[in-house]
Design an enzyme around this catalytic site. Sequence first.
Site, short mmCIF file in Angstrom:
data_model
loop_
_atom_site.label_atom_id
_atom_site.label_comp_id
_atom_site.label_asym_id
_atom_site.label_seq_id
_atom_site.Cartn_x
_atom_site.Cartn_y
_atom_site.Cartn_z
N ILE A 84 0.81 -1.22 0.00
CA ILE A 84 0.00 0.00 0.00
C ILE A 84 0.84 1.27 0.00
O ILE A 84 0.31 2.36 -0.13
CB ILE A 84 -1.00 0.04 1.19
CG1 ILE A 84 -0.29 -0.27 2.51
CG2 ILE A 84 -2.15 -0.92 0.94
CD1 ILE A 84 -1.21 -0.19 3.72
N GLY A 98 8.11 3.92 -0.17
CA GLY A 98 8.94 5.12 -0.14
C GLY A 98 10.39 4.71 -0.30
O GLY A 98 10.69 3.57 -0.65
N PHE A 145 12.56 4.66 2.05
CA PHE A 145 13.11 4.00 3.20
C PHE A 145 12.23 2.92 3.79
O PHE A 145 12.53 2.33 4.80
CB PHE A 145 13.49 5.03 4.27
CG PHE A 145 14.59 5.92 3.78
CD1 PHE A 145 15.91 5.57 3.99
CD2 PHE A 145 14.32 7.06 3.05
CE1 PHE A 145 16.94 6.35 3.50
CE2 PHE A 145 15.35 7.85 2.56
CZ PHE A 145 16.67 7.50 2.78
N SER A 159 8.70 0.02 2.77
CA SER A 159 7.54 -0.42 1.99
C SER A 159 6.46 -0.75 2.99
O SER A 159 6.75 -1.33 4.05
CB SER A 159 7.87 -1.66 1.17
OG SER A 159 8.87 -1.35 0.23
N ASP A 195 8.23 16.03 8.51
CA ASP A 195 7.79 15.65 7.17
C ASP A 195 6.26 15.71 7.08
O ASP A 195 5.62 14.78 6.58
CB ASP A 195 8.33 14.25 6.82
CG ASP A 195 8.35 13.99 5.31
OD1 ASP A 195 8.20 14.95 4.52
OD2 ASP A 195 8.50 12.82 4.93
P1 ADP Z 1 7.54 6.20 4.40
O1 ADP Z 1 8.52 6.48 5.49
O2 ADP Z 1 8.06 5.23 3.41
O3 ADP Z 1 6.98 7.44 3.78
P2 ADP Z 1 4.99 5.95 5.78
O4 ADP Z 1 4.98 5.56 7.22
O5 ADP Z 1 4.73 7.37 5.47
O6 ADP Z 1 6.35 5.43 5.13
O7 ADP Z 1 3.93 5.06 4.99
C1 ADP Z 1 3.85 5.13 3.59
C2 ADP Z 1 2.41 5.04 3.16
O8 ADP Z 1 1.83 3.82 3.61
C3 ADP Z 1 1.52 6.13 3.74
O9 ADP Z 1 1.56 7.30 2.95
C4 ADP Z 1 0.16 5.48 3.73
O10 ADP Z 1 -0.44 5.58 2.44
C5 ADP Z 1 0.49 4.02 3.99
N1 ADP Z 1 0.34 3.75 5.44
C6 ADP Z 1 1.26 3.93 6.39
N2 ADP Z 1 0.79 3.59 7.61
C7 ADP Z 1 -0.49 3.19 7.40
C8 ADP Z 1 -1.54 2.72 8.26
N3 ADP Z 1 -1.35 2.56 9.58
N4 ADP Z 1 -2.73 2.42 7.70
C9 ADP Z 1 -2.92 2.54 6.39
N5 ADP Z 1 -1.98 2.97 5.54
C10 ADP Z 1 -0.77 3.29 6.02
MG MG Z 2 5.74 8.91 4.51
#
Ligand code: ADP
Ligand code: MG
Length: 478
Positions: A53, A56, A58, A60, A166
């Site tokens: 879903i 990024g 750093f 997945s 961020d």
């Molecule tokens: P990164 O550090 O790679 O940006 P994130 O923690 O921002 O990782 O998560 C990337 C994406 O995954 C988010 O933008 C969101 O779409 C999805 N995501 C992250 N955490 C959740 C969650 N608890 N429930 C649903 N989707 C999530």
């Molecule tokens: Mg993120």
Amino acid sequence: METPVCAETFPIDGCVKSTSKKSKTSRSVESDIESLYKAVPQLAKTFRIIEKIGEGTFSSVYLGEARMRDGSRDMFALKHLIPISHPTRIAAELQCLTVVGGRENVMGVEYCFRKEDHVVIVMPYMEHQAIVDVIRLLSFEEVRLYIYHLLKALRHIHQFGVIHRDIKPNNFLYNRKAKTFALVDFGLAQGTADTQIELLKDLLGIRKSQRPVFSERNLNSCTSAASTTKQTNRTESVRPGDLSNRRLPSARGGPASVRTHKLQRTAQQTFTCSCFQTDRVCNVCLARKQQVAPRAGTPGFRAPEVLTKCPNQGTAIDVWSAGVILLSLLSGRYPFFKASDDMIALAQIMTIRGSRETRRAAKAFGKAVLCSRELPRVDLRELCETLRGRRPSPDDEVPPVTDGKDTGKGSTGKTPAPLPKGQDPTPGEKPWSGLCDERGWDKVPDEAYDLLDRLLDLNPNSRITAALALQHPLFKGL
Ligand code: ADP
Ligand code: MG
Ligand code: ZN
């Protein structure tokens, strides 16, 4: 790290990995899922990983289904951090989620798996929409609610001395139907001087040692140690039409160049620099030592003090990013600022907030900003209403300038042009004419623009805090 955060959550005899055909997931995603099961075999005991879903630089993020002790099934988000992440960085992200998360619109954590250098953070899954998909559908009331909940999350993390660094819609999950919100991704977070998150204190030590990967997480903006020195001193030519795919107010007379310096203390030093009003960087400036300051995040959401590498950055940087989000929501344009580089981002800010105002604010935090052109501050209501197509734009009469080559004619530089035809996400909507469904955009109160003005205060010292912003009259009744 393998200590369960909530030991009761999962059975050990959980569901078995599904062998059913995943029609929607591509081959590469399937093979990523296979590799994840191989890297962290414990996962298979509990989860059926359904799809990816998020991806990024750093991490997945996967959607996983688990069968609970009572036989019910629950969905989880499994964030697999790239194995090269520093252990303290990973532990700090986890500590933010465990200590600060799980309330006040901040995502919580359920569990964490580790095998060797692979770490998977398990969070409750929250269904959400991408802001780009809903931005033109939102009513003003929905925007008011969104920003209220974002500020609530910020007030909460700031109370713990956590700077997120961020803040952007991708990291603030929004479920429009359920009206739920969750701040995610503490992968770049830092602590204030008095932070309550112990591991964020430890991160300061890591940043000082030479590990560039931990001070720069976003590859979009990542520059190697070697190229950073150059980049800092490089002069950027900013083309007025280069502001994403829309045109923003621009002064006339060729490209503006922008650069920043650490504010000079002696007249002698100021005198020796000869780059002002030229589009090159003089030898004096090339020889300057690079200023080291945290600079993580996404350029379009970075506060002026981040863009100019101000060494003392605080929670105000998150408030600025919230301001950029509000600007985006009020104008119906996402992303609002789209910059590949910090000086371009700073020039874009100046086109909205004014170059003189930016210079003055930068001076207050010890930076000299040079801009070869005077850019006037724009009226925020006028800007947002024009971009929403609620006001005629000056560019309806004269085609806007799209690059540095000036035609000498064109817009007044006061209001930006709407998106060119075909790019407007709501085709068929007549610009600035009466719509049957205004969704509240015909009566946006002055308070909205007043709050926007305070969030986008160029000076971090006078910028409103999240706690005070929640008291703003805009949120009356919430
Ligand atoms: P990164 O550090 O790679 O940006 P994130 O923690 O921002 O990782 O998560 C990337 C994406 O995954 C988010 O933008 C969101 O779409 C999805 N995501 C992250 N955490 C959740 C969650 N608890 N429930 C649903 N989707 C999530
Ligand atoms: Mg993120
Ligand atoms: Zn110079």
